[in-house]
Design a protein around this motif. Structure first.
Motif, PDB file in Angstrom:
ATOM      1  N   LEU A 192       2.134  -3.036   4.332  1.00  0.00           N
ATOM      2  CA  LEU A 192       3.590  -2.942   4.231  1.00  0.00           C
ATOM      3  C   LEU A 192       4.128  -4.240   3.649  1.00  0.00           C
ATOM      4  O   LEU A 192       4.054  -5.293   4.277  1.00  0.00           O
ATOM      5  CB  LEU A 192       4.211  -2.663   5.595  1.00  0.00           C
ATOM      6  CG  LEU A 192       5.714  -2.372   5.567  1.00  0.00           C
ATOM      7  CD1 LEU A 192       5.993  -1.029   4.892  1.00  0.00           C
ATOM      8  CD2 LEU A 192       6.295  -2.369   6.986  1.00  0.00           C
ATOM      9  N   VAL A 193       4.691  -4.156   2.468  1.00  0.00           N
ATOM     10  CA  VAL A 193       5.090  -5.342   1.720  1.00  0.00           C
ATOM     11  C   VAL A 193       6.605  -5.337   1.495  1.00  0.00           C
ATOM     12  O   VAL A 193       7.201  -4.294   1.208  1.00  0.00           O
ATOM     13  CB  VAL A 193       4.358  -5.368   0.358  1.00  0.00           C
ATOM     14  CG1 VAL A 193       4.908  -6.469  -0.531  1.00  0.00           C
ATOM     15  CG2 VAL A 193       2.863  -5.546   0.565  1.00  0.00           C
ATOM     16  N   GLY A 252       4.140  -7.007  -6.995  1.00  0.00           N
ATOM     17  CA  GLY A 252       2.760  -7.384  -7.294  1.00  0.00           C
ATOM     18  C   GLY A 252       1.896  -7.443  -6.056  1.00  0.00           C
ATOM     19  O   GLY A 252       0.686  -7.166  -6.112  1.00  0.00           O
ATOM     20  N   GLU A 253       2.519  -7.783  -4.912  1.00  0.00           N
ATOM     21  CA  GLU A 253       1.763  -7.868  -3.666  1.00  0.00           C
ATOM     22  C   GLU A 253       1.312  -6.488  -3.193  1.00  0.00           C
ATOM     23  O   GLU A 253       0.304  -6.375  -2.484  1.00  0.00           O
ATOM     24  CB  GLU A 253       2.601  -8.562  -2.595  1.00  0.00           C
ATOM     25  CG  GLU A 253       1.819  -8.928  -1.352  1.00  0.00           C
ATOM     26  CD  GLU A 253       2.665  -9.632  -0.307  1.00  0.00           C
ATOM     27  OE1 GLU A 253       2.213  -9.700   0.857  1.00  0.00           O
ATOM     28  OE2 GLU A 253       3.774 -10.086  -0.642  1.00  0.00           O
ATOM     29  N   VAL A 263      -5.712  -3.593  -3.277  1.00  0.00           N
ATOM     30  CA  VAL A 263      -7.029  -3.902  -3.848  1.00  0.00           C
ATOM     31  C   VAL A 263      -7.889  -4.617  -2.818  1.00  0.00           C
ATOM     32  O   VAL A 263      -9.066  -4.281  -2.608  1.00  0.00           O
ATOM     33  CB  VAL A 263      -6.872  -4.750  -5.121  1.00  0.00           C
ATOM     34  CG1 VAL A 263      -8.231  -5.271  -5.586  1.00  0.00           C
ATOM     35  CG2 VAL A 263      -6.227  -3.935  -6.234  1.00  0.00           C
ATOM     36  N   GLU A 264      -7.321  -5.591  -2.131  1.00  0.00           N
ATOM     37  CA  GLU A 264      -8.073  -6.354  -1.129  1.00  0.00           C
ATOM     38  C   GLU A 264      -8.456  -5.489   0.068  1.00  0.00           C
ATOM     39  O   GLU A 264      -9.574  -5.583   0.582  1.00  0.00           O
ATOM     40  CB  GLU A 264      -7.252  -7.553  -0.673  1.00  0.00           C
ATOM     41  CG  GLU A 264      -7.049  -8.606  -1.753  1.00  0.00           C
ATOM     42  CD  GLU A 264      -6.060  -9.675  -1.352  1.00  0.00           C
ATOM     43  OE1 GLU A 264      -5.526  -9.595  -0.202  1.00  0.00           O
ATOM     44  OE2 GLU A 264      -5.789 -10.589  -2.160  1.00  0.00           O
ATOM     45  N   PHE A 320       1.335  -2.519 -13.396  1.00  0.00           N
ATOM     46  CA  PHE A 320       1.724  -1.870 -12.140  1.00  0.00           C
ATOM     47  C   PHE A 320       3.179  -2.222 -11.813  1.00  0.00           C
ATOM     48  O   PHE A 320       3.982  -1.348 -11.474  1.00  0.00           O
ATOM     49  CB  PHE A 320       0.785  -2.345 -11.033  1.00  0.00           C
ATOM     50  CG  PHE A 320       1.023  -1.730  -9.682  1.00  0.00           C
ATOM     51  CD1 PHE A 320       0.448  -0.516  -9.337  1.00  0.00           C
ATOM     52  CD2 PHE A 320       1.800  -2.395  -8.733  1.00  0.00           C
ATOM     53  CE1 PHE A 320       0.650   0.040  -8.074  1.00  0.00           C
ATOM     54  CE2 PHE A 320       2.006  -1.844  -7.476  1.00  0.00           C
ATOM     55  CZ  PHE A 320       1.431  -0.628  -7.152  1.00  0.00           C
ATOM     56  N   VAL A 321       3.525  -3.496 -11.951  1.00  0.00           N
ATOM     57  CA  VAL A 321       4.894  -3.950 -11.691  1.00  0.00           C
ATOM     58  C   VAL A 321       5.859  -3.319 -12.696  1.00  0.00           C
ATOM     59  O   VAL A 321       6.969  -2.894 -12.343  1.00  0.00           O
ATOM     60  CB  VAL A 321       4.964  -5.484 -11.752  1.00  0.00           C
ATOM     61  CG1 VAL A 321       6.410  -5.966 -11.641  1.00  0.00           C
ATOM     62  CG2 VAL A 321       4.108  -6.110 -10.655  1.00  0.00           C
TER      63      VAL A 321
END
Length: 431
Positions: free
Chosen positions: A29-30, A265-266, A272-273, A290-291
């Motif tokens: 959740l960003v 971007g996060e 990915v991580e 993506f952004v």
């Protein structure tokens, strides 16, 4: 998933489902710290019901799930705090749904949630009640246990009998679950099962939503041990607060807007991580693209993830493997141009010149408007405005619902497909 496994992931990092109520969901959740803190605080301050309002795909359900996990984690760290448990299912109610079947669905899921979490909490009142009442066997076995007498953490008479009759289903089962809830959560401040009604806009009109919530007030909303959160789009949540029977029952909606551009971007890097199964997993899409796609889709995270996955599947199916950043950027740009052009070509035969003007004006107000906004779109009446909106809807560029009782409610919005068409038209105009 096979595609991503071959690229060094343990799953699909761009899954469009809402984030789960667990540690992974919390990590993914960003850009929602303010909304998350507000919702968590309101959950912990009953009896008013927390509510969220925001455009489709913006991430409301994910915020609720992570808030539920946060509340549960607070209890796990300090058993002196209220025990809040996220229900294992998010609920929806449509115009064709039966109120009685909906109540039964909720109580069944609540019972299963109690069973599931009873095994996760050592030495807690929840486990005592579940074990003492035989709830696990009672709800999951063909021969179910009825519970007689006054329930307590270690008390309550039990007799074994088959409870499959309609009378028991409609009366005994709801009473049993509510009794168990009152034992596990004996006071208003002791916690509850966090239940969510999502997509209230499926009911289409504010009147229909008010009727539903009024009908469920005593059946579910006032049940000790249930903590409700309501979510909706297109102004539906604000539309229901005018009901006299619901007056004072709900917090003002938390307004969920698109996340800040600097946080987008996060979303990419965190996914990915989180899903990487190797040190250097492969992706054909750059973070910058993506952004960029997020901006084209005007903050619709669900559409962003869906289109990202679609591009990745396209690359895999075509047996492509761009390695350099330049090759990846070129491939994505060409794919996006073709997708936007295809969306425009399919809409062009349906949408006339005046409807395109309406579409351009809708873009200028970020794609959300009401039938009563006809003057902004240079019409003399909503009747003259409506056919052009209908053309856009037939082409899949906007989606709308009618709410004759509240014509100021912004019930029309541009779809993700519409934003792709807008991108194509903007590029064509600038070429």
């Amino acid at each position: 998933m096979e595609t991503y496994v071959a690229w060094g992931f343990r799953g699909n990092p761009f899954n469009v489902r809402s984030l789960p109520p667990d540690q992974t969901g919390a990590e993914l959740l960003v850009g929602r710290s303010t909304e998350l803190a507000t919702l968590t605080r309101r959950i912990n301050n009953p009896p008013k019901l927390p509510t969220l309002e925001g455009m489709n795909g913006v991430g409301k359900s994910s915020i609720v799930n992570v808030a539920g996990f946060s509340c549960f984690n607070a209890f796990a760290a300090d058993p002196g705090k209220p025990l809040y448990i996220p229900c294992r299912k998010i609920f929806q109610f449509t115009p064709t749904s039966s109120r009685d079947s909906f109540v039964m669905e909720v109580l069944l899921e609540v019972a299963q949630t109690l069973i599931e979490y009873s095994s996760q909490i050592e030495g807690d009142r929840l486990r005592s009640v579940v074990e003492a009442t035989g709830l696990r066997d009672w709800i999951n076995a063909p021969q179910m246990r009825s519970i007689q007498g006054t329930l307590g953490p270690l008390g309550g008479g039990r007799s074994v009998e088959t409870n499959t009759g309609e009378g028991y289903t409609q009366s005994g089962f709801p009473s049993t679950v509510k009794n168990i809830l009152s034992c596990v959560f004996p006071a208003e401040g002791s916690g509850g099962i966090i239940c969510v009604i999502d997509n209230l806009e499926l009911l289409q009109t504010s009147e229909a939503a008010r009727d539903l919530l009024e009908a469920l007030r005593d059946e579910l909303f006032n049940v000790q041990g249930l903590r409700w959160v309501l979510c909706g789009a297109l102004g539906i949540v604000r539309g229901v607060t005018s009901s006299p029977r619901l007056d004072g029952m709900m917090f003002d909606p938390i307004d969920v807007k698109k996340i800040p551009d600097e946080c987008v971007g996060e979303i990419y890097t965190s996914r990915v991580e989180a899903f990487a199964a190797s040190e250097s997993p492969y992706l054909p899409l750059l973070q910058g693209d993506f952004v960029r796609l997020y901006g084209i889709l005007l903050g619709n995270i669900r559409a962003l993830l869906g289109h990202t996955d679609e591009f990745c599947q396209f690359v895999s199916e075509q047996d492509l493997h761009p390695d350099s950043e330049a090759d990846k950027a070129d491939l994505f740009r060409n794919w996006l141009e073709q997708k936007c052009r295809a969306a425009y070509d399919s809409a062009k035969p349906v949408v006339g010149g005046r409807a395109w003007e309406v579409f351009a004006d809708a873009v200028s107000v970020d794609g959300l408007f009401a039938p009563s906004d006809f003057e902004h779109f240079r019409f003399n009446s909503s009747q003259a405005f409506r056919p052009h909106v209908k053309d856009l809807e037939d082409a899949g560029l906007v989606v709308s619902t009618k709410d004759e009782g509240d014509r100021r409610r912004k019930t029309i919005q541009i779809t993700p497909r519409g934003w792709l068409v807008n991108h194509y038209r903007a590029n064509a105009a600038g070429a």
